[in-house]
Write a protein that holds these residues in place. Structure first.
Motif, PDB file in Angstrom:
ATOM      1  N   ALA A 319     -62.942  10.044 -32.508  1.00  0.00           N
ATOM      2  CA  ALA A 319     -61.875   9.649 -33.421  1.00  0.00           C
ATOM      3  C   ALA A 319     -62.470   9.176 -34.739  1.00  0.00           C
ATOM      4  O   ALA A 319     -61.988   9.541 -35.824  1.00  0.00           O
ATOM      5  N   LEU A 320     -63.541   8.394 -34.660  1.00  0.00           N
ATOM      6  CA  LEU A 320     -64.150   7.862 -35.876  1.00  0.00           C
ATOM      7  C   LEU A 320     -64.731   8.994 -36.725  1.00  0.00           C
ATOM      8  O   LEU A 320     -64.664   8.976 -37.955  1.00  0.00           O
ATOM      9  N   PHE A 321     -65.268  10.002 -36.034  1.00  0.00           N
ATOM     10  CA  PHE A 321     -65.836  11.129 -36.775  1.00  0.00           C
ATOM     11  C   PHE A 321     -64.733  11.891 -37.508  1.00  0.00           C
ATOM     12  O   PHE A 321     -64.880  12.277 -38.669  1.00  0.00           O
ATOM     13  N   LEU A 322     -63.592  12.069 -36.832  1.00  0.00           N
ATOM     14  CA  LEU A 322     -62.480  12.775 -37.487  1.00  0.00           C
ATOM     15  C   LEU A 322     -61.932  11.961 -38.653  1.00  0.00           C
ATOM     16  O   LEU A 322     -61.504  12.516 -39.666  1.00  0.00           O
ATOM     17  N   LEU A 369     -73.155   4.515 -37.117  1.00  0.00           N
ATOM     18  CA  LEU A 369     -73.930   5.759 -37.056  1.00  0.00           C
ATOM     19  C   LEU A 369     -73.180   6.902 -37.719  1.00  0.00           C
ATOM     20  O   LEU A 369     -73.767   7.767 -38.361  1.00  0.00           O
ATOM     21  N   ILE A 370     -71.849   6.899 -37.565  1.00  0.00           N
ATOM     22  CA  ILE A 370     -71.046   7.971 -38.134  1.00  0.00           C
ATOM     23  C   ILE A 370     -70.943   7.800 -39.644  1.00  0.00           C
ATOM     24  O   ILE A 370     -70.683   8.751 -40.368  1.00  0.00           O
ATOM     25  N   GLY A 371     -71.208   6.608 -40.113  1.00  0.00           N
ATOM     26  CA  GLY A 371     -71.312   6.423 -41.553  1.00  0.00           C
ATOM     27  C   GLY A 371     -70.080   5.828 -42.176  1.00  0.00           C
ATOM     28  O   GLY A 371     -69.818   6.029 -43.363  1.00  0.00           O
ATOM     29  N   LEU A 372     -69.300   5.115 -41.409  1.00  0.00           N
ATOM     30  CA  LEU A 372     -68.149   4.425 -41.989  1.00  0.00           C
ATOM     31  C   LEU A 372     -68.601   3.044 -42.431  1.00  0.00           C
ATOM     32  O   LEU A 372     -69.552   2.473 -41.885  1.00  0.00           O
ATOM     33  N   SER A 373     -67.899   2.480 -43.434  1.00  0.00           N
ATOM     34  CA  SER A 373     -68.342   1.175 -43.907  1.00  0.00           C
ATOM     35  C   SER A 373     -67.691   0.091 -43.067  1.00  0.00           C
ATOM     36  O   SER A 373     -66.507   0.152 -42.736  1.00  0.00           O
ATOM     37  N   MET A 374     -68.506  -0.880 -42.735  1.00  0.00           N
ATOM     38  CA  MET A 374     -68.065  -1.942 -41.849  1.00  0.00           C
ATOM     39  C   MET A 374     -67.724  -3.164 -42.679  1.00  0.00           C
ATOM     40  O   MET A 374     -68.388  -3.457 -43.666  1.00  0.00           O
ATOM     41  N   ASN A 484     -62.406  23.842 -35.413  1.00  0.00           N
ATOM     42  CA  ASN A 484     -63.104  23.608 -34.143  1.00  0.00           C
ATOM     43  C   ASN A 484     -62.713  22.319 -33.427  1.00  0.00           C
ATOM     44  O   ASN A 484     -63.163  22.061 -32.338  1.00  0.00           O
ATOM     45  N   CYS A 485     -61.892  21.485 -34.070  1.00  0.00           N
ATOM     46  CA  CYS A 485     -61.632  20.178 -33.456  1.00  0.00           C
ATOM     47  C   CYS A 485     -60.399  20.264 -32.568  1.00  0.00           C
ATOM     48  O   CYS A 485     -59.354  19.705 -32.874  1.00  0.00           O
ATOM     49  N   ILE A 486     -60.538  20.971 -31.462  1.00  0.00           N
ATOM     50  CA  ILE A 486     -59.367  21.134 -30.617  1.00  0.00           C
ATOM     51  C   ILE A 486     -59.428  20.268 -29.365  1.00  0.00           C
ATOM     52  O   ILE A 486     -58.483  20.211 -28.593  1.00  0.00           O
ATOM     53  N   SER A 487     -60.529  19.595 -29.142  1.00  0.00           N
ATOM     54  CA  SER A 487     -60.610  18.676 -28.003  1.00  0.00           C
ATOM     55  C   SER A 487     -61.760  17.713 -28.281  1.00  0.00           C
ATOM     56  O   SER A 487     -62.625  17.994 -29.110  1.00  0.00           O
ATOM     57  N   PRO A 488     -61.781  16.575 -27.596  1.00  0.00           N
ATOM     58  CA  PRO A 488     -62.886  15.629 -27.819  1.00  0.00           C
ATOM     59  C   PRO A 488     -64.235  16.295 -27.598  1.00  0.00           C
ATOM     60  O   PRO A 488     -65.195  16.013 -28.322  1.00  0.00           O
ATOM     61  N   ARG A 489     -64.300  17.185 -26.627  1.00  0.00           N
ATOM     62  CA  ARG A 489     -65.578  17.843 -26.351  1.00  0.00           C
ATOM     63  C   ARG A 489     -66.059  18.632 -27.572  1.00  0.00           C
ATOM     64  O   ARG A 489     -67.221  18.568 -27.945  1.00  0.00           O
ATOM     65  N   GLU A 494     -69.361  18.873 -32.809  1.00  0.00           N
ATOM     66  CA  GLU A 494     -69.495  18.747 -34.267  1.00  0.00           C
ATOM     67  C   GLU A 494     -70.363  17.547 -34.631  1.00  0.00           C
ATOM     68  O   GLU A 494     -71.219  17.606 -35.513  1.00  0.00           O
ATOM     69  N   ILE A 495     -70.121  16.423 -33.925  1.00  0.00           N
ATOM     70  CA  ILE A 495     -70.885  15.204 -34.204  1.00  0.00           C
ATOM     71  C   ILE A 495     -72.373  15.475 -33.995  1.00  0.00           C
ATOM     72  O   ILE A 495     -73.209  15.116 -34.808  1.00  0.00           O
ATOM     73  N   VAL A 496     -72.670  16.122 -32.869  1.00  0.00           N
ATOM     74  CA  VAL A 496     -74.073  16.368 -32.517  1.00  0.00           C
ATOM     75  C   VAL A 496     -74.739  17.210 -33.604  1.00  0.00           C
ATOM     76  O   VAL A 496     -75.894  16.978 -33.979  1.00  0.00           O
ATOM     77  N   GLN A 497     -73.987  18.163 -34.161  1.00  0.00           N
ATOM     78  CA  GLN A 497     -74.570  19.006 -35.209  1.00  0.00           C
ATOM     79  C   GLN A 497     -74.783  18.237 -36.498  1.00  0.00           C
ATOM     80  O   GLN A 497     -75.756  18.425 -37.208  1.00  0.00           O
ATOM     81  N   GLU A 498     -73.847  17.335 -36.774  1.00  0.00           N
ATOM     82  CA  GLU A 498     -73.850  16.744 -38.104  1.00  0.00           C
ATOM     83  C   GLU A 498     -74.629  15.437 -38.175  1.00  0.00           C
ATOM     84  O   GLU A 498     -75.219  15.118 -39.200  1.00  0.00           O
ATOM     85  N   ILE A 499     -74.641  14.673 -37.099  1.00  0.00           N
ATOM     86  CA  ILE A 499     -75.263  13.340 -37.155  1.00  0.00           C
ATOM     87  C   ILE A 499     -76.531  13.360 -36.318  1.00  0.00           C
ATOM     88  O   ILE A 499     -76.487  13.545 -35.099  1.00  0.00           O
ATOM     89  N   PRO A 500     -77.666  13.179 -36.970  1.00  0.00           N
ATOM     90  CA  PRO A 500     -78.940  13.373 -36.264  1.00  0.00           C
ATOM     91  C   PRO A 500     -79.137  12.421 -35.086  1.00  0.00           C
ATOM     92  O   PRO A 500     -79.792  12.790 -34.108  1.00  0.00           O
ATOM     93  N   ALA A 501     -78.570  11.211 -35.155  1.00  0.00           N
ATOM     94  CA  ALA A 501     -78.799  10.245 -34.073  1.00  0.00           C
ATOM     95  C   ALA A 501     -78.283  10.769 -32.737  1.00  0.00           C
ATOM     96  O   ALA A 501     -78.764  10.380 -31.683  1.00  0.00           O
TER      97      ALA A 501
END
Lengths: 526, 444
Positions: A319-322, A369-374, A484-489, A494-501
């Motif tokens: 959700a945070l990534f979206l 990690l996803i890069g949102l400001s806290m 591609n965002c049709i399910s959490p999986r 997408e997260i794995v591709q975009e966020i190196p951690a």
């Protein structure tokens, strides 16, 4: 490595392994009641007897270390007779009130007497009882029934060795020995209900779960505790759409065998919902809408008012990534994630390492990690002090639930998402019902740096929708489809591709491993 | 009759004082021992054949030899004066008559195992005896027999008196250690044995009062002299605390190998009122009972074991023909059910259960199955079924009483008027699984 033979099966075990663990490796279960892998070995229940060739007496498997070339027999007639005798001793004074006992179904004594016990007891005298100790509340979370106790001392060792509070002690001697709190004080520590987990019988039970459901009816869904940033692994016990309890699920890296009482108390929260359909304000009242209508209004609001977005660290990584993709990257809106350090909570893992929480929200680390400001409370108040605001979770921060927030945001709150009404949600223009974390699949990043998967127990009830779905639907209304965002999986891919951690993680790995550590050497994004 | 060794000062005026003790040549053995090599002291004790007097009869020299030499940890000596088995009161006599003999023995033992701290764990009820020991220790400190640099030999030793709180289980050595450490007195799992990891995790030797009191005599007169007393395997003299139906009960010192007939008839004056001997328990209440026919058994470790009992602590309980054996067993079990620490299931549940059965039989409510149940309890609560020997301690009497006086028990249950009991099965009965022996076929 040592090689030994157990019931004809050859196993290799590490030096110092006891025979109970070695047998587990050989696929043989040895009955134990006082032995617990997390606690000191005392060898006092005497039910785990095994026969070792070249030893004259039977030995207790829990206290006997494996040796090279040992030949162990766990099912010889001598062993079975001895175990049956020990069970007869254990049951001699046991009340056998299984029909009204909450432990029934997950009781060691019950299992073993089915497996190895005698059919009849020779005990014809009156059973020993402890009047006044049948349902004695010894602390806010635990109820004791001394009549059922088999004096395995697991609960005592738990309080002495794991959280070192030394609350419980054995009083009296011999057959009259009983468990009591030290000095008669209430048994009140943050992990007190764990003694009910370690109790092999129904002598100590969790107060909140008493007489709620029979455990064999319960569905158990593996999940992650949302109580703080530690992310203890839990099994959620639910039945017919009602959550009855949380029980710790073993994770050697995070919570060992334990969880805190605060986490357990959140179980009942999942059953509470009073927001069940989208609604729009008309004057001082709300009129209900369909999701479609509500999303159209929301899309309009976003385009016209350019509101500020308050996200939440209670939401999953997906959700945070979206949120980042839609609001930050596509719409260029300002987004913050409020966090709150709250009460310090800690737990011990299997090695006894103390693991402390950093926030009350479960996924602050993921948001970073996803890069949102806290933001903290002050930052949040500054952030919402002007322009209109969309609140993606009305329980994102303790301040938002208070009366101050309602007064501050009156008239500027464009939309609010939540499961329950708060003072704040009644001032909003649009209200959306969300699915709880237990109704949606999603991964959470623990403050220990491990990513863990929480499975849904059931699909969302009423018209509540999970955040990822609302966001993808909203994106369609805004003509900014999230591909591609049709399910959490898929979102996670997408997260794995975009966020190196998160590199190298998949849902498949997450569901079979006890959490996957994030790549530490990669600098945080954003 | 030989001159007593351990009780040599009995009957003297001020027998407990250091002056009297020195008049008997006291602390001569320490002077001799402290200039010997510690290994030679152990060798001497090994040669004397001295066996522990607490019950198990472990050779003392062998026990000391188990202490690791270079563990880098301090070593401790503990004197076990927690004498609480029914029928045993010999250690109390030594402390009352000659506490300095015990202290001298402790100095020798501590020197042999290189311990600089020693504890006397004394039974809580022995209040006066604890005071006597404190007084004797004070005297010894003043005359430099204790403390720093004993007799200018460079050996330091401090002795502390630790009073127990009245649990018989604390006479078991690991429970005793737990108790000194300040915890609930419960036996520990063995191994590790105390000689490897005992008090505060350090190598510890636990010896009985009587064992330690033998040491000065051995060092003073030589191992050969000591070995010449008694029999081949059981050397030296032994204190017997005789109680029950004898003319003059009390503590008697005799060489090991003396027959029980001599002890009962010559030393104690026989059975009073012209009655006949029925049974005797040779070694404290946990030893199996022997019948009058076995009175000519020599009182030494091996002969008593051959007769089917143990010499134990030497608490000789004599019973004449008027004694009801069911009552005796009930009496003994009352003690063991009360003193079980509650740790191991078979002992905790078994002792209380057996007591319940005997109480019922005594109330004339026994049924014939009760004897089978008693046998089964005795079979499954001893010989390694429990952590410490207290399981055996209550099972051996049950077994031996049923063995030797089974007739009385059978008579008691057949004349009984058993309560009407409806036996409910624990679980739905599984007749198809006949993997266990049915009731009554257990060995008895």
């Amino acid at each position: 490595m040592l090689r030994l033979t157990i019931d004809g099966v050859e196993v290799q075990v590490a030096e110092g392994t006891n025979l109970v663990e070695a047998s587990k490796k050989a696929g043989i279960e040895i009955p134990t009641t006082c032995y617990h892998p997390g606690l000191r070995v005392v060898g006092q229940c005497r039910i785990c007897f095994v026969e070792v060739e070249s030893m004259p007496h039977l030995v207790t498997a829990c206290s006997t270390p494996a040796q090279n070339g040992m030949i162990v027999m766990t099912k010889s007639p001598r062993v079975r007779n001895a175990r049956a005798a020990v069970l007869e001793f254990l049951l001699a004074n046991h009340p056998l009130d299984c029909p009204v006992c909450d432990q029934a179904g997950e009781c060691s004594l019950q299992d073993f007497s089915m497996e190895i016990g005698l059919d009849e007891s020779r005990m014809i005298d009156e059973k020993r009882t402890f009047p006044g100790f049948e349902s004695r509340q010894i602390g806010p979370a635990v109820v004791q029934n001394q009549n059922r106790c088999i004096r395995c001392s697991r609960c005592i060792r738990f309080t002495q060795e794991i959280f070192e509070t030394h609350d419980l002690i054995m009083k009296g001697r011999g057959a009259r020995a009983y468990i009591d709190t030290f000095d008669g004080r209430p048994f009140d520590n943050p992990w007190s209900a764990c003694v009910a987990d370690v109790c092999p019988v129904g002598a100590l039970t969790v107060k909140d779960f008493r007489f709620r459901a029979r455990v064999w009816h319960l569905m158990e869904t593996p999940s992650i505790c949302p109580g703080c940033s530690v992310g203890c692994n839990i099994d959620v016990g639910h039945l017919d759409g009602v959550v009855h309890r949380f029980k710790p699920r073993t994770n050697p890296e995070i919570n060992g065998w334990w969880m805190c009482d605060h986490g357990r108390s959140l179980a009942s929260d999942l059953n509470n919902r009073d927001l069940d359909r989208p609604a729009v304000r008309s004057g001082s009242t709300f009129s209900t809408l369909t999701w479609n209508e509500a999303l159209v209004i929301l899309a309009e609001t976003i385009v016209t008012k350019k509101p500020r977005i308050v996200a939440s660290a209670n939401l999953s990584n997906e959700a945070l990534f979206l949120i980042r993709r839609l609001f930050v990257e596509h719409l260029d809106l300002e987004v913050v994630v409020p966090t709150d350090s709250g009460a310090q909570r800690w737990i011990k893992n299997e090695r006894g390492t103390r693991i402390e929480s950093i926030e009350v929200q479960p996924n602050g680390t993921g948001a970073r990690l996803i890069g949102l400001s806290m933001v903290d409370e002050k930052g949040l108040r500054d952030f919402v002090s002007q322009s209109s605001v969309i609140l993606l979770d009305n329980r994102a921060h303790a301040w938002l639930a208070g009366p101050d927030a309602a007064a501050e945001l009156r008239g500027r709150l464009a939309a609010v998402f939540g499961r329950r009404h708060t003072e704040l949600s009644r001032t909003a223009d649009l209200i959306f019902p969300t699915a709880s974390w237990f109704e949606t699949e999603g991964s959470f990043t623990s403050s220990t740096g491990r990513v863990q998967l929480a499975r849904p127990g059931w699909s969302p009830v009423r018209l509540g929708r999970p955040a990822w779905r609302t966001l993808t639907d909203l994106a369609v209304r805004l003509d900014l489809p999230l591909e591609n965002c049709i399910s959490p999986r898929r979102v996670f891919e997408e997260i794995v591709q975009e966020i190196p951690a998160f590199a190298g993680m998949t849902y498949r790995r997450l569901s079979s491993e006890p959490g996957i550590p994030i790549l530490k050497d990669i600098p945080h994004v954003g | 009759m030989m001159k007593p060794l351990l009780l040599r000062a009995r009957g003297e005026r001020n027998s407990r004082s250091l002056t009297t003790y020195l008049r008997f040549g006291g602390y001569g053995a320490v002077k001799k021992a402290l200039i010997m090599d510690a290994r030679d002291v152990i060798k001497e004790i090994k040669a004397s054949g001295l066996r522990g007097r607490s019950g198990a009869g472990v050779p003392t020299g062998l026990k000391w030899g188990c202490v690791p030499k270079a563990s880098g940890k301090p070593k401790y000596l503990i004197c076990n004066a927690d004498e609480s088995e029914p029928g045993t009161f010999k250690d109390r006599e030594i402390i009352r008559v000659d506490p300095h003999l015990l202290l001298e023995g402790m100095i020798i033992a501590a020197y042999a195992i290189d311990a600089h701290k020693a504890y006397i764990y004394i039974r809580g009820e022995f209040f006066h005896e604890a005071q006597m020991l404190e007084h004797a220790i004070g005297e010894a400190y003043r005359k430099k027999y204790l403390g720093k640099n004993i007799l200018r030999t460079g050996f330091d030793l401090d002795i502390y008196v630790h009073r127990g709180a009245g649990a018989q289980i604390c006479s078991e050595e690991t429970a005793l250690i737990e108790s000194i450490e300040g915890r609930r007195g419960q036996p520990r799992l063995k191994p590790p044995f105390p000689a490897m990891a005992g008090l505060f995790g350090c190598p510890t030797i636990v010896n009985n009062v009587e064992t330690l009191a033998c040491l000065p005599h051995i060092l003073e007169n030589g191992a050969d002299w000591f070995a010449s007393i008694g029999t081949q395997e059981s050397t030296g003299t032994k204190l017997f605390s005789v109680s029950g139906h004898v003319e003059s009960p009390g503590v008697y010192e005799v060489p090991l190998g003396t027959t029980f007939r001599e002890i009962i008839e010559d030393h104690c004056g026989g059975i009073p009122n012209g009655r006949e001997l029925k049974a005797f328990i040779p070694g404290g209440s946990s030893a199996p009972v022997l019948t009058a026919a076995e009175i000519d058994t020599p009182a030494c470790f091996d002969a008593v074991a051959k007769a089917g009992s143990t010499l134990g602590s030497g608490g000789l309980i004599v019973m004449d023909e008027t004694v009801d054996m069911v009552w005796v067993l009930e009496n003994l079990l009352e003690f063991y059910a009360h003193e079980s620490c509650g740790q191991c299931t078979p002992c905790r549940e078994g002792s209380a259960w057996a007591l319940n059965i005997l109480r019922r039989i005594r109330c004339n409510q026994g049924c014939p199955e009760d004897l089978e149940t008693l046998c089964r309890i005795a079979d499954f609560a001893c010989r390694g079924m429990t952590i410490c020997p207290l399981g055996d301690a209550f099972c051996e009497p049950i077994r031996s009483f049923l063995d030797r006086f089974g007739g009385e028990f059978r008579a008691a249950v057949t004349s009984g008027n058993p309560p009407r009991v409806v036996k409910a099965p624990i679980l739905p009965t599984r007749r198809d699984q006949s993997m266990f022996a049915k009731p009554g076929t257990e060995s008895c």
